[in-house]
Design an enzyme around this catalytic site. Structure first.
Site, PDB file in Angstrom:
ATOM      1  N   VAL A 181       0.817  -1.231   0.000  1.00  0.00           N
ATOM      2  CA  VAL A 181       0.000   0.000   0.000  1.00  0.00           C
ATOM      3  C   VAL A 181       0.844   1.271   0.000  1.00  0.00           C
ATOM      4  O   VAL A 181       0.310   2.355  -0.205  1.00  0.00           O
ATOM      5  CB  VAL A 181      -0.988   0.038   1.189  1.00  0.00           C
ATOM      6  CG1 VAL A 181      -2.004  -1.088   1.099  1.00  0.00           C
ATOM      7  CG2 VAL A 181      -0.266   0.044   2.533  1.00  0.00           C
ATOM      8  N   ASN A 212      -6.996  -0.575   5.713  1.00  0.00           N
ATOM      9  CA  ASN A 212      -6.751  -1.156   7.041  1.00  0.00           C
ATOM     10  C   ASN A 212      -5.289  -1.515   7.292  1.00  0.00           C
ATOM     11  O   ASN A 212      -4.853  -1.567   8.451  1.00  0.00           O
ATOM     12  CB  ASN A 212      -7.638  -2.416   7.172  1.00  0.00           C
ATOM     13  CG  ASN A 212      -7.166  -3.367   8.234  1.00  0.00           C
ATOM     14  OD1 ASN A 212      -7.380  -3.143   9.423  1.00  0.00           O
ATOM     15  ND2 ASN A 212      -6.478  -4.431   7.825  1.00  0.00           N
ATOM     16  N   SER A 234      -6.344   4.742  15.150  1.00  0.00           N
ATOM     17  CA  SER A 234      -6.102   3.997  16.388  1.00  0.00           C
ATOM     18  C   SER A 234      -6.487   4.891  17.562  1.00  0.00           C
ATOM     19  O   SER A 234      -6.545   6.127  17.419  1.00  0.00           O
ATOM     20  CB  SER A 234      -4.620   3.634  16.501  1.00  0.00           C
ATOM     21  OG  SER A 234      -4.303   3.207  17.818  1.00  0.00           O
ATOM     22  N   TYR A 239       4.409   5.608  14.981  1.00  0.00           N
ATOM     23  CA  TYR A 239       3.089   4.977  14.835  1.00  0.00           C
ATOM     24  C   TYR A 239       2.000   5.950  15.258  1.00  0.00           C
ATOM     25  O   TYR A 239       1.004   6.157  14.551  1.00  0.00           O
ATOM     26  CB  TYR A 239       3.045   3.704  15.689  1.00  0.00           C
ATOM     27  CG  TYR A 239       1.751   2.934  15.586  1.00  0.00           C
ATOM     28  CD1 TYR A 239       1.559   2.018  14.552  1.00  0.00           C
ATOM     29  CD2 TYR A 239       0.731   3.115  16.510  1.00  0.00           C
ATOM     30  CE1 TYR A 239       0.376   1.301  14.449  1.00  0.00           C
ATOM     31  CE2 TYR A 239      -0.455   2.400  16.412  1.00  0.00           C
ATOM     32  CZ  TYR A 239      -0.624   1.497  15.381  1.00  0.00           C
ATOM     33  OH  TYR A 239      -1.809   0.786  15.267  1.00  0.00           O
ATOM     34  N   ALA A 278       2.069   9.241  15.486  1.00  0.00           N
ATOM     35  CA  ALA A 278       1.957  10.373  14.558  1.00  0.00           C
ATOM     36  C   ALA A 278       1.247   9.945  13.278  1.00  0.00           C
ATOM     37  O   ALA A 278       0.416  10.683  12.733  1.00  0.00           O
ATOM     38  CB  ALA A 278       3.350  10.923  14.249  1.00  0.00           C
ATOM     39  N   SER A 279       1.554   8.741  12.805  1.00  0.00           N
ATOM     40  CA  SER A 279       0.921   8.268  11.559  1.00  0.00           C
ATOM     41  C   SER A 279      -0.589   8.138  11.749  1.00  0.00           C
ATOM     42  O   SER A 279      -1.371   8.479  10.868  1.00  0.00           O
ATOM     43  CB  SER A 279       1.533   6.940  11.107  1.00  0.00           C
ATOM     44  OG  SER A 279       1.141   5.865  11.944  1.00  0.00           O
ATOM     45  N   LYS A 280      -0.996   7.655  12.907  1.00  0.00           N
ATOM     46  CA  LYS A 280      -2.425   7.429  13.146  1.00  0.00           C
ATOM     47  C   LYS A 280      -3.161   8.753  13.378  1.00  0.00           C
ATOM     48  O   LYS A 280      -4.324   8.903  13.002  1.00  0.00           O
ATOM     49  CB  LYS A 280      -2.631   6.466  14.321  1.00  0.00           C
ATOM     50  CG  LYS A 280      -2.113   5.062  14.045  1.00  0.00           C
ATOM     51  CD  LYS A 280      -2.799   4.444  12.832  1.00  0.00           C
ATOM     52  CE  LYS A 280      -2.439   2.985  12.615  1.00  0.00           C
ATOM     53  NZ  LYS A 280      -3.099   2.410  11.441  1.00  0.00           N
TER      54      LYS A 280
HETATM   55  P1  NAD Z   1      -1.895  -7.415  11.659  1.00  0.00           P
HETATM   56  O1  NAD Z   1      -0.423  -7.247  11.754  1.00  0.00           O
HETATM   57  O2  NAD Z   1      -2.540  -8.559  12.335  1.00  0.00           O
HETATM   58  O3  NAD Z   1      -2.326  -7.440  10.112  1.00  0.00           O
HETATM   59  C1  NAD Z   1      -1.890  -6.432   9.244  1.00  0.00           C
HETATM   60  C2  NAD Z   1      -1.880  -6.962   7.818  1.00  0.00           C
HETATM   61  O4  NAD Z   1      -1.404  -5.896   6.986  1.00  0.00           O
HETATM   62  C3  NAD Z   1      -0.918  -8.131   7.610  1.00  0.00           C
HETATM   63  O5  NAD Z   1      -1.562  -9.155   6.909  1.00  0.00           O
HETATM   64  C4  NAD Z   1       0.236  -7.546   6.810  1.00  0.00           C
HETATM   65  O6  NAD Z   1       0.849  -8.451   5.927  1.00  0.00           O
HETATM   66  C5  NAD Z   1      -0.476  -6.425   6.052  1.00  0.00           C
HETATM   67  N1  NAD Z   1       0.450  -5.372   5.630  1.00  0.00           N
HETATM   68  C6  NAD Z   1       1.472  -4.811   6.345  1.00  0.00           C
HETATM   69  N2  NAD Z   1       2.101  -3.908   5.606  1.00  0.00           N
HETATM   70  C7  NAD Z   1       1.494  -3.876   4.397  1.00  0.00           C
HETATM   71  C8  NAD Z   1       1.704  -3.150   3.204  1.00  0.00           C
HETATM   72  N3  NAD Z   1       2.711  -2.276   3.096  1.00  0.00           N
HETATM   73  N4  NAD Z   1       0.868  -3.365   2.157  1.00  0.00           N
HETATM   74  C9  NAD Z   1      -0.121  -4.276   2.243  1.00  0.00           C
HETATM   75  N5  NAD Z   1      -0.378  -5.005   3.347  1.00  0.00           N
HETATM   76  C10 NAD Z   1       0.427  -4.810   4.410  1.00  0.00           C
HETATM   77  O7  NAD Z   1      -2.515  -6.025  12.141  1.00  0.00           O
HETATM   78  P2  NAD Z   1      -3.909  -5.686  12.864  1.00  0.00           P
HETATM   79  O8  NAD Z   1      -3.695  -5.717  14.315  1.00  0.00           O
HETATM   80  O9  NAD Z   1      -5.012  -6.472  12.267  1.00  0.00           O
HETATM   81  O10 NAD Z   1      -4.027  -4.148  12.472  1.00  0.00           O
HETATM   82  C11 NAD Z   1      -4.887  -3.705  11.451  1.00  0.00           C
HETATM   83  C12 NAD Z   1      -4.952  -2.201  11.516  1.00  0.00           C
HETATM   84  O11 NAD Z   1      -5.465  -1.807  12.795  1.00  0.00           O
HETATM   85  C13 NAD Z   1      -3.596  -1.511  11.375  1.00  0.00           C
HETATM   86  O12 NAD Z   1      -3.742  -0.314  10.640  1.00  0.00           O
HETATM   87  C14 NAD Z   1      -3.219  -1.205  12.806  1.00  0.00           C
HETATM   88  O13 NAD Z   1      -2.335  -0.121  12.903  1.00  0.00           O
HETATM   89  C15 NAD Z   1      -4.567  -0.875  13.393  1.00  0.00           C
HETATM   90  N6  NAD Z   1      -4.650  -1.002  14.844  1.00  0.00           N
HETATM   91  C16 NAD Z   1      -4.251  -2.145  15.441  1.00  0.00           C
HETATM   92  C17 NAD Z   1      -4.319  -2.218  16.825  1.00  0.00           C
HETATM   93  C18 NAD Z   1      -3.851  -3.454  17.548  1.00  0.00           C
HETATM   94  O14 NAD Z   1      -3.714  -3.396  18.766  1.00  0.00           O
HETATM   95  N7  NAD Z   1      -3.606  -4.563  16.873  1.00  0.00           N
HETATM   96  C19 NAD Z   1      -4.812  -1.157  17.567  1.00  0.00           C
HETATM   97  C20 NAD Z   1      -5.231  -0.010  16.919  1.00  0.00           C
HETATM   98  C21 NAD Z   1      -5.139   0.054  15.538  1.00  0.00           C
END
Ligand code: NAD
Length: 281
Positions: free
Chosen positions: A87, A113, A167, A181, A183-185
């Site tokens: 992405v 996502n 987030s 992280y 700052a990005s969010k």
């Molecule tokens: P995860 O690591 O379980 O899954 C993320 C998926 O994104 C993976 O399959 C990975 O291969 C894919 N990915 C990573 N970089 C990529 C790229 N450059 N291009 C395409 N795909 C890519 O993560 P998650 O916990 O399911 O998180 C999903 C979203 O929710 C993220 O944006 C994360 O920042 C956000 N988030 C997560 C949490 C948490 O505690 N897990 C909390 C708040 C927000």
């Protein structure tokens, strides 16, 4: 996708049952693209969106896991397709949108996502430029690129729903820093709000989904010891981390027409974390 259900009908004091055939899926007829769809929230959302009638384009870096998700959807009678893309790369994001339209004729739901959290991400002194740039490229630029190429596709479809994953850290400070992280969010949250206003009269809704800490691989890697986990758990009103499928249900609401008057929202699925001062013992 049709569901058959029995509903009681009240008629002149009599109660009897009739069979109602209704199109039951909350995303029937819609095409949804989910980035990071191979794991965690993206995987659960892909499975749930397909179950609710959407044709799903699963996009991820990881083709093994991504194809597994597609196989799971197909074995449940749903429709899905995997496309490998990073992405953070404009030409790959452009291609993923083109594939959705080519395969399924249109795009109605774009769920940006995909996100990363790098273990070396720290405070401003200790975080390297490399960590900063990599995080920004995926988490913030990746969402920007999704919208850049996705908005024209949604307009061609007559409108749609964009869900950008931010987030809870976009709203709260933490003394356990991950400055890039966070700052990005924060950027995702602000950008989503502005996009929502820009496109509000074009039938495009844009919402920032803000999960609390979740038990997914992303956080599991980061919170590798019981001490690290407990340092956070004490602040969670419910006393537990969230689950990916609990966030997927929030995403489903934002994707569906059930949220037709919801746009520019900071959509929290955080177990009350951002509202808490002192939590229960
Ligand atoms: P995860 O690591 O379980 O899954 C993320 C998926 O994104 C993976 O399959 C990975 O291969 C894919 N990915 C990573 N970089 C990529 C790229 N450059 N291009 C395409 N795909 C890519 O993560 P998650 O916990 O399911 O998180 C999903 C979203 O929710 C993220 O944006 C994360 O920042 C956000 N988030 C997560 C949490 C948490 O505690 N897990 C909390 C708040 C927000």
């Amino acid at each position: 996708m049709f569901h058959t259900s029995f509903r009681p009908i009240q008629s002149v004091g009599l109660r009897f049952f009739t069979t109602i055939k209704s199109s039951g899926g909350r995303l029937d007829g819609k095409v949804a693209l989910i980035t990071g769809g191979a794991d965690g929230v993206g995987k659960e959302s892909s499975l749930l969106f397909a179950k609710e009638g959407a044709k799903v384009l699963v996009v991820d870096l990881d083709s093994n896991k991504g194809n597994n998700v597609v196989s799971q959807i197909k074995s449940n009678g749903g429709q899905a397709y995997f496309f490998q893309a990073d992405v953070s790369k404009a030409e790959q994001v452009k291609a993923m949108i083109e594939v959705a339209e080519k395969n399924y004729g249109k795009l109605n739901v774009l769920f940006n996502n995909a996100g990363i959290m790098i273990s070396e991400d720290d405070d401003s002194v200790n975080t390297t430029e490399q960590v900063w740039e990599q995080t920004m490229n995926v988490n913030l630029k990746g969402v920007f690129l999704g919208c850049k190429f996705g908005v024209p596709a949604l307009l061609r479809a007559g409108g749609g729903s964009i869900i950008n994953t931010a987030s809870f850290v976009a709203l709260m400070g933490a003394a356990t820093p991950q400055i890039a992280y966070t700052a990005s969010k924060g950027g995702v949250l602000a950008m989503s709000r502005e996009l929502a206003i820009i496109h509000a009269r074009q039938n495009i809704r844009v919402n920032a989904l803000c999960p609390g800490p979740l038990r997914t691989e992303l956080l599991d890697k980061f919170l590798s010891t019981p001490e690290k986990r407990n340092r956070r758990l004490v602040h969670l009103p419910m006393g537990r981390f969230g689950l990916a499928d609990e966030v997927a249900k929030g995403a489903l609401f934002l994707a569906s027409d059930d949220s037709s008057y919801v746009t520019a929202s900071t959509f929290l699925v955080d177990g009350g974390l951002t509202a808490a001062y002192v939590t229960p013992i």
